[in-house]
Design an enzyme around this catalytic site. Sequence first.
Site, PDB file in Angstrom:
ATOM      1  N   HIS A 233      80.255  57.721   7.493  1.00 33.34           N
ATOM      2  CA  HIS A 233      79.202  58.149   7.329  1.00 33.34           C
ATOM      3  C   HIS A 233      78.516  58.542   8.419  1.00 33.34           C
ATOM      4  O   HIS A 233      78.165  59.853   8.765  1.00 33.34           O
ATOM      5  CB  HIS A 233      78.181  57.533   6.540  1.00 33.34           C
ATOM      6  CG  HIS A 233      78.614  56.850   5.222  1.00 33.34           C
ATOM      7  ND1 HIS A 233      78.810  57.330   4.062  1.00 33.34           N
ATOM      8  CD2 HIS A 233      78.921  55.523   4.770  1.00 33.34           C
ATOM      9  CE1 HIS A 233      79.303  56.790   3.135  1.00 33.34           C
ATOM     10  NE2 HIS A 233      79.352  55.523   3.562  1.00 33.34           N
TER      11      HIS A 233
HETATM   12  C1  BDR Z   1      74.366  54.879   5.040  1.00 31.77           C
HETATM   13  O1  BDR Z   1      73.847  53.564   4.554  1.00 31.77           O
HETATM   14  C2  BDR Z   1      74.354  52.575   5.449  1.00 31.77           C
HETATM   15  O2  BDR Z   1      74.777  51.456   5.042  1.00 31.77           O
HETATM   16  C3  BDR Z   1      75.394  53.101   6.662  1.00 31.77           C
HETATM   17  O3  BDR Z   1      75.265  52.679   7.808  1.00 31.77           O
HETATM   18  C4  BDR Z   1      75.172  54.809   6.296  1.00 31.77           C
HETATM   19  O4  BDR Z   1      74.027  55.096   7.421  1.00 31.77           O
HETATM   20  C5  BDR Z   1      75.474  55.269   4.045  1.00 31.77           C
HETATM   21  O5  BDR Z   1      74.790  55.060   2.765  1.00 31.77           O
END
Ligand code: BDR
Length: 306
Positions: A233
């Site tokens: 992500h």
């Molecule tokens: C996002 O949520 C966090 O757990 C990850 O680091 C990312 O920024 C993904 O949904």
Amino acid sequence: MTRPPIVLDCDPGIDDAFALFCALRYCDLRAVTTVSGNVRIEDTTRNALHLLDLTERPDIPVHRGAEVPLEVEPSFAAYVHGPSGLGADPTPAPSRDAEATDAVEALLAHASEEVTLVATGPLTNVALALRADAQTMHRYRHVHWMGGSTTTGNVTDNAEFNAWADPHAVDAVFRSGLPLSMYGLNLTRQVRMAAPHSAALRQAATNSSAKAAAFLEFYEANGEQDGQGQPMHDPCAVLGLTDGARFTTTPSHMVVDTADDSTRGWTRVVDADATDAAPITVVETADAPFLIERIMAAAIAPDGEE
Ligand code: BDR
Ligand code: CA
């Protein structure tokens, strides 16, 4: 290659660690600000300091940020990122403390038309900085935010974690008029790494790649279990700046649901004339194989030259 200047507001966090490696290799990283999110603020701050020890970048200041969201109770994602936020192992004590100035002060101090703000956690710090001095925050060239989704969520059916963790902050940032590109789950789930990548990171055997391999192995065991690997992500929000030609975007209008019910944190595309519709650039598609190569190179050699 010219390295674009950025501030990274993050909650490391396994994929935040990969985003930091990318920021170190491909950007001129002016400062790191931390926020409560994947784990508590003391943990995200310690993790940021540790990652900068690991990559031998004591020159990059770390500023501790918000301990709690604007209105909702804090919620964490240690079930995905580990009790420390960086996998199974406790994070070693860092060699230095965070700066005396906090994240809001740092965000305001670094705001300028040449600097991009990359945010890879809940938007609490950004919203607080807007509250403190919106005019100064509008000096930022652009905001790249990993969060939200135009399709399905990962906390509820519709809500992504960063949006769900502080929906009022998303609302404040959306309505502020800051130019914002949203790297939501609809995009980031296209960019995945899995066991062959952790094996290659182990084999590369650099300081950072050995850690990155362990982080990714933990993520594989505890993250998405659809057999397609783990979404990278947060690195997408960095690479969207440095490798923008590898993404497609749609100018859109969005709102976020702040009610503390089943719709909390739902980021919805709406008509331009809808009440409170904020102009947001939705990032839609990515050249995943190219981006994975960039992420791997950064995790192996965050100090590498282009
Ligand atoms: C996002 O949520 C966090 O757990 C990850 O680091 C990312 O920024 C993904 O949904
Ligand atoms: Ca994150």
